[in-house]
Design a protein around this motif. Structure first.
Motif, short mmCIF file in Angstrom:
data_model
loop_
_atom_site.label_atom_id
_atom_site.label_comp_id
_atom_site.label_asym_id
_atom_site.label_seq_id
_atom_site.Cartn_x
_atom_site.Cartn_y
_atom_site.Cartn_z
N GLN A 170 0.77 -1.27 -0.09
CA GLN A 170 0.10 0.03 0.12
C GLN A 170 0.88 1.40 0.15
O GLN A 170 0.75 2.15 -0.85
CB GLN A 170 -0.90 0.05 1.24
CG GLN A 170 -1.75 1.27 1.35
CD GLN A 170 -2.79 1.03 2.59
OE1 GLN A 170 -3.04 0.03 3.28
NE2 GLN A 170 -3.28 2.28 3.01
N VAL A 171 1.97 1.45 0.85
CA VAL A 171 2.77 2.50 0.89
C VAL A 171 3.70 2.36 -0.29
O VAL A 171 3.88 3.47 -1.13
CB VAL A 171 3.74 2.23 2.09
CG1 VAL A 171 4.88 3.27 2.01
CG2 VAL A 171 2.93 2.38 3.31
N ALA A 172 4.21 1.48 -0.88
CA ALA A 172 4.99 1.52 -2.24
C ALA A 172 4.20 2.03 -3.29
O ALA A 172 4.77 2.53 -4.11
CB ALA A 172 5.46 0.26 -2.54
N ASP A 173 2.55 1.77 -3.23
CA ASP A 173 2.01 2.15 -4.36
C ASP A 173 1.47 3.61 -4.24
O ASP A 173 0.49 4.03 -5.24
CB ASP A 173 0.67 1.24 -4.47
CG ASP A 173 1.09 -0.16 -5.15
OD1 ASP A 173 2.17 -0.29 -5.50
OD2 ASP A 173 0.04 -1.17 -5.13
N GLY A 174 2.09 4.20 -3.26
CA GLY A 174 1.60 5.43 -2.95
C GLY A 174 0.32 5.70 -2.31
O GLY A 174 -0.47 6.84 -2.46
N ILE B 194 2.29 1.90 8.82
CA ILE B 194 2.06 2.70 7.79
C ILE B 194 2.97 3.89 7.86
O ILE B 194 3.88 4.22 6.68
CB ILE B 194 0.86 3.13 7.55
CG1 ILE B 194 -0.24 1.98 7.01
CG2 ILE B 194 0.51 3.86 6.27
CD1 ILE B 194 -1.75 1.92 6.92
N THR B 195 2.94 4.55 9.01
CA THR B 195 3.89 5.78 9.09
C THR B 195 5.37 5.35 8.85
O THR B 195 6.19 6.11 8.42
CB THR B 195 3.59 6.45 10.54
OG1 THR B 195 2.18 6.65 10.37
CG2 THR B 195 4.45 7.61 10.88
N LEU C 159 6.12 0.63 15.89
CA LEU C 159 7.14 0.01 14.81
C LEU C 159 8.35 0.74 14.63
O LEU C 159 8.17 2.00 14.38
CB LEU C 159 6.34 -0.26 13.54
CG LEU C 159 7.06 -1.18 12.72
CD1 LEU C 159 7.04 -2.60 13.03
CD2 LEU C 159 6.69 -1.14 11.11
N GLY C 160 9.68 0.24 14.88
CA GLY C 160 10.79 1.17 14.59
C GLY C 160 10.71 2.34 15.70
O GLY C 160 10.76 2.16 16.72
N ARG D 291 -7.84 3.07 9.89
CA ARG D 291 -8.20 4.50 10.36
C ARG D 291 -8.35 4.49 12.05
O ARG D 291 -8.15 5.39 12.82
CB ARG D 291 -9.52 5.01 10.02
CG ARG D 291 -9.24 5.79 8.39
CD ARG D 291 -10.56 6.46 8.05
NE ARG D 291 -11.83 5.82 7.99
CZ ARG D 291 -12.05 5.07 6.89
NH1 ARG D 291 -11.27 5.31 5.75
NH2 ARG D 291 -13.31 4.54 6.78
N ASP D 292 -8.80 3.24 12.42
CA ASP D 292 -8.98 3.09 14.08
C ASP D 292 -7.98 2.17 14.57
O ASP D 292 -7.83 1.86 15.95
CB ASP D 292 -10.11 2.57 14.12
CG ASP D 292 -11.45 3.45 14.01
OD1 ASP D 292 -11.30 4.65 14.48
OD2 ASP D 292 -12.41 3.07 13.49
N CYS D 293 -6.98 1.58 13.92
CA CYS D 293 -6.01 0.66 14.47
C CYS D 293 -4.70 1.30 14.72
O CYS D 293 -4.03 1.74 13.70
CB CYS D 293 -5.88 -0.59 13.52
SG CYS D 293 -4.69 -1.70 14.18
N VAL D 294 -4.22 1.45 16.16
CA VAL D 294 -2.82 1.84 16.24
C VAL D 294 -1.83 1.03 15.73
O VAL D 294 -0.85 1.78 15.59
CB VAL D 294 -2.94 2.13 18.00
CG1 VAL D 294 -3.70 2.96 18.55
CG2 VAL D 294 -2.99 0.71 18.60
N HIS D 295 -1.97 -0.35 15.54
CA HIS D 295 -0.83 -0.96 15.10
C HIS D 295 -0.75 -0.66 13.75
O HIS D 295 0.59 -0.28 13.20
CB HIS D 295 -1.32 -2.49 15.10
CG HIS D 295 -1.58 -2.86 16.72
ND1 HIS D 295 -0.55 -2.89 17.49
CD2 HIS D 295 -2.52 -3.07 17.32
CE1 HIS D 295 -1.11 -3.22 18.61
NE2 HIS D 295 -2.03 -3.36 18.59
N CYS D 296 -1.86 -0.59 12.77
CA CYS D 296 -1.63 -0.39 11.40
C CYS D 296 -1.31 1.11 11.16
O CYS D 296 -0.33 1.40 10.16
CB CYS D 296 -2.87 -0.43 10.62
SG CYS D 296 -3.50 -2.28 10.61
N GLN D 297 -1.49 2.19 11.89
CA GLN D 297 -1.42 3.37 11.63
C GLN D 297 0.14 3.66 11.98
O GLN D 297 0.95 4.31 11.18
CB GLN D 297 -2.09 4.30 12.70
CG GLN D 297 -3.44 4.35 12.30
CD GLN D 297 -4.31 5.28 13.46
OE1 GLN D 297 -3.77 5.92 14.38
NE2 GLN D 297 -5.63 5.10 13.62
N ALA D 298 0.75 3.09 13.07
CA ALA D 298 2.23 3.04 13.34
C ALA D 298 3.29 2.21 12.16
O ALA D 298 3.97 2.88 11.80
CB ALA D 298 2.57 2.36 14.61
#
Length: 221
Positions: free
Chosen positions: A36-40, A59-60, A164-165, A50-57
């Motif tokens: 998703q990130v690589a595809d822009g 993706i960022t 993450l990181g 939008r509501d998941c702290v794990h996914c948000q971290a």
């Protein structure tokens, strides 16, 4: 991944399958998030993200890691050989334990447990005048049930932290004193907790979501 990066096909193909079957605590596939990130499409988040702290971290952090590839892809010249592989190597190190931060120094590696961030975030929030109760919280929607279970099953039941990181996303639920300016208190919490996590944990990117669940009068103390 798509062919949006101007690199040799072999390198890109290796990256595509590098992270198969690796997931975040919420069940989201790392490979899908990285694609998703690589595809822009980092900003095109679905209801879960939008509501998941794990996914948000994730993706960022992936967006920051992938930035050199994105910038090079926009240039008229080919990207240096091995650039994608180098980025993916960093990703592999990041996801070895998604319950810990990661900072690499010249002296070695520093990992700090998410539960420590949760404790520091809650304690920092309680320092703000007007805050009566501060707890870590995950959303209670059906869509986010897996995230909540993963978070609550970890070592700290009040932890609602995605890491993450050197990126963290924190959910805080608070109760404030009746009559105090709620929106100002919430903003103060965000600023104070972000500063505390950067200063004490060494994070680069921090987002703090504040949910004001209740107001309490003095007699309720």
């Amino acid at each position: 991944m798509t062919g949006s990066v101007n690199e040799a096909p072999a390198d890109g193909q290796a990256a595509t399958h590098l992270l198969d079957a690796v997931t975040l605590p919420c069940g989201a596939e790392i490979d899908s998030l990285l694609e998703q990130v690589a595809d822009g499409r980092a900003a095109d988040r679905d209801a879960h993200q939008r509501d998941c702290v794990h996914c948000q971290a994730a993706i960022t952090e992936f967006t920051a890691l992938w930035a050199p590839v994105t910038e090079t892809a926009a240039m008229p010249v080919p990207a240096p050989p091995g650039l994608t592989a180098a980025v993916m190597s960093q990703v592999r190190v990041l996801i070895r334990d998604v319950w810990y931060t990661l900072q690499t120094t010249e002296d070695g590696v520093i990992r700090i447990a998410a539960r420590i961030l949760a404790t520091l975030a809650r304690d920092s929030a309680r320092m703000i005048p007007g805050v009566r109760v501060a707890l870590g919280r995950s959303t209670y929607s059906t869509t986010e049930a897996r995230t909540e279970r993963a978070t609550f099953q970890h070592r700290h039941p009040d932890a609602a932290v995605g890491v993450l990181g050197r990126t963290a996303v924190v959910d805080l639920a608070v109760a404030v004193t009746y009559g105090d300016p709620v929106h100002e208190i919430a903003r103060d919490i965000q600023q104070y907790v972000i500063a505390a996590l950067r200063d004490h944990i060494g994070l680069k990117t921090v987002a703090v979501n504040v949910i004001v669940d209740d107001v309490l009068i003095d007699e309720d103390q």
